[in-house]
Scaffold this motif. Structure first.
Motif: not given
Length: 475
Positions: A54-65
């Protein structure tokens, strides 16, 4: 002459009943808040693939979320406990609940990954103001058997929140009500939070204890920087191929930990109130228990994160199907947390490390079973249940036995120390074991399954370290 009227039997019977009802109502309010906080740490796991698309996030961004919420939650917990001491638990709980509810709404309306990460940090700050009051109220307002039962329900809420978070997250994402998709996993907090905000001022006691204790801003700053210097490079390092700054930050985190200890000693020498009160730190077994809980929750948090990605991305499960896989583990954890006192007391000391050995064994067995791309069948679900049994027979007894030795005057500090280590463990687990899995997982199903196997076996070995700590803490 004034005549004293005799007290009717019905009046004397009604007073304890009203007292019992009020205690139950207070416990229901604070534990619902606790449930929301735990739910939000786990409900996001099964929504990760949906957020990514949905947001086109990276793996690292997912971990920060996922970890951003827990980072703020962890580093601010002790300060939240101190706010409760200074302004009363009632006020701190309601203020934290309000911030948590507003931030949940903001997360549900986030327009990109950066906004979602920021709002998750704010959400964690709200939880940090709200949740320490739960443990403090249990410590101060319940005693003896009533306290043990309240702590057992507290632990069951923690495990129940993890399981319900996985299943409810799957239901919400799959239902896609009004096209909300992943946003619904945050918006679900808003009506619950609104109801609690109406009830809490009416139910929670307004005359709680107040202590004129200063906030340790210097210690809080040093602790926050130290945690961020550890977590951020672990989360971003693998995706960026471990640039020089990540190694510098990791080294600086160790320096930050030493700085934090020195700052705390200086605050104590000047007559201030260190973030971690020395009286609480001296409670028998507290530091070993905190270390044990940190290691246990690092493996538990890392396992939940990695498994959620594996089940959906590697095996192609729906969000709901992935959530249902965790039900046996969470259900048995809750049952063990509620019934561990049925075990004869003479076995409690040995039960805790042995239960963690069981947890380590089951985690290793599951990693071996799934490492070739196999789906979790009936036998794997049984092993999941045994894993819940192991962790359930360790977590609650260890916390209950340790808190029983803590003076009530430092109950807030002791509770804050333990819960801080629980949350820091989740952060470290997601960052470290999540990084191991994402680094090893390739584009094929087999490579991702083998990455899960390696990660799970590493986590199983880590739980054995927790068992060693627990064997000494239980003495």
């Amino acid at each position: 002459m004034t005549q004293t009227l005799p007290t009717r039997p019905a009046d004397t019977a009604a007073a304890p009943a009203r007292g019992a009802w009020r205690a139950a109502a207070i416990l229901a309010i604070i534990l619902t808040g606790q449930f929301m906080a735990v739910l939000d740490a786990s409900i996001v796991n099964v929504a990760i693939p949906s957020i990514r698309s949905g947001l086109g996030t990276s793996g690292s961004a997912l971990q920060l979320i996922v970890a951003g919420y827990v980072i703020a939650y962890a580093v601010l917990l002790v300060t939240g406990a101190r706010l409760g001491d200074r302004f009363t638990q009632r006020r701190a709980f309601i203020a934290g609940l309000a911030l948590f509810t507003i931030a949940s709404l903001a997360c549900g309306l986030a327009w990109n990954a950066v906004a979602l990460i920021v709002f998750r940090f704010v959400q964690g700050a709200g939880a940090a103001a709200m949740i320490p009051q739960v443990m403090t109220v249990i410590q101060r307002d319940f005693s003896g058997q009533a306290r043990a039962k309240a702590l057992s329900v507290y632990s069951a809420i923690i495990s129940g929140g993890v399981v319900v978070g996985q299943v409810l997250g799957g239901l919400i994402v799959d239902a896609d009500l009004f096209g909300s998709g992943w946003r619904g996993v945050f918006l679900v907090n808003v009506p619950v939070g609104a109801v609690l905000l109406v009830l809490a001022p009416r139910v929670l006691p307004a005359d709680g204890p107040r202590f004129d204790r200063k906030l340790d801003l210097a210690g809080l700053t040093a602790l926050t920087l130290s945690v961020l210097l550890l977590v951020v490079p672990l989360v971003l390092g693998a995706e960026q191929d471990w640039p020089v700054w990540t190694w510098i930050a990791l080294g600086a985190s160790a320096f930050g930990a030493v700085t934090f200890a020195l700052v705390e000693r200086r605050v104590a020498r000047r007559g201030g109130a260190p973030l971690f009160a020395r009286e609480a730190l001296r409670a028998p077994g507290l530091l070993l228990t905190a270390a044990t809980l940190l290691v246990v929750m690092a493996t538990f948090g890392g396992w939940m994160f990695v498994m959620a990605i594996h089940l959906q991305n590697t095996l192609g499960y729906s969000a709901l199907h992935a959530g249902l896989v965790f039900v046996p583990m969470g259900a048995v954890f809750a049952l063990a947390s509620l019934n561990w006192q049925r075990v004869p007391e003479r076995f409690h000391r040995a039960m805790i490390p042995l239960a963690l050995v069981l947890g380590a064994a089951t985690m290793t067995v599951l990693a071996a079973m799934l490492r070739n791309g196999a789906e979790p069948g009936p036998f794997a679900l049984v092993v999941f249940g045994l894993m819940g049994l192991g962790f359930g027979l360790a977590f609650t007894p260890l916390m209950t036995r340790t808190l029983a030795t803590v003076p009530r005057a430092v109950a807030a500090d002791a509770s804050g120390i333990l819960v801080t280590h629980v949350q820091l463990g989740i952060v470290v687990g997601i960052a470290s074991f999540g990084t191991v899995f994402l680094s090893l997982a390739g584009a094929t199903t087999l490579s991702a399954a083998r990455a899960l196997g390696v990660t799970g076996m590493a986590e199983g070995a880590t739980v054995l370290l927790a068992a060693a700590f627990a064997s000494r803490a239980a003495r």
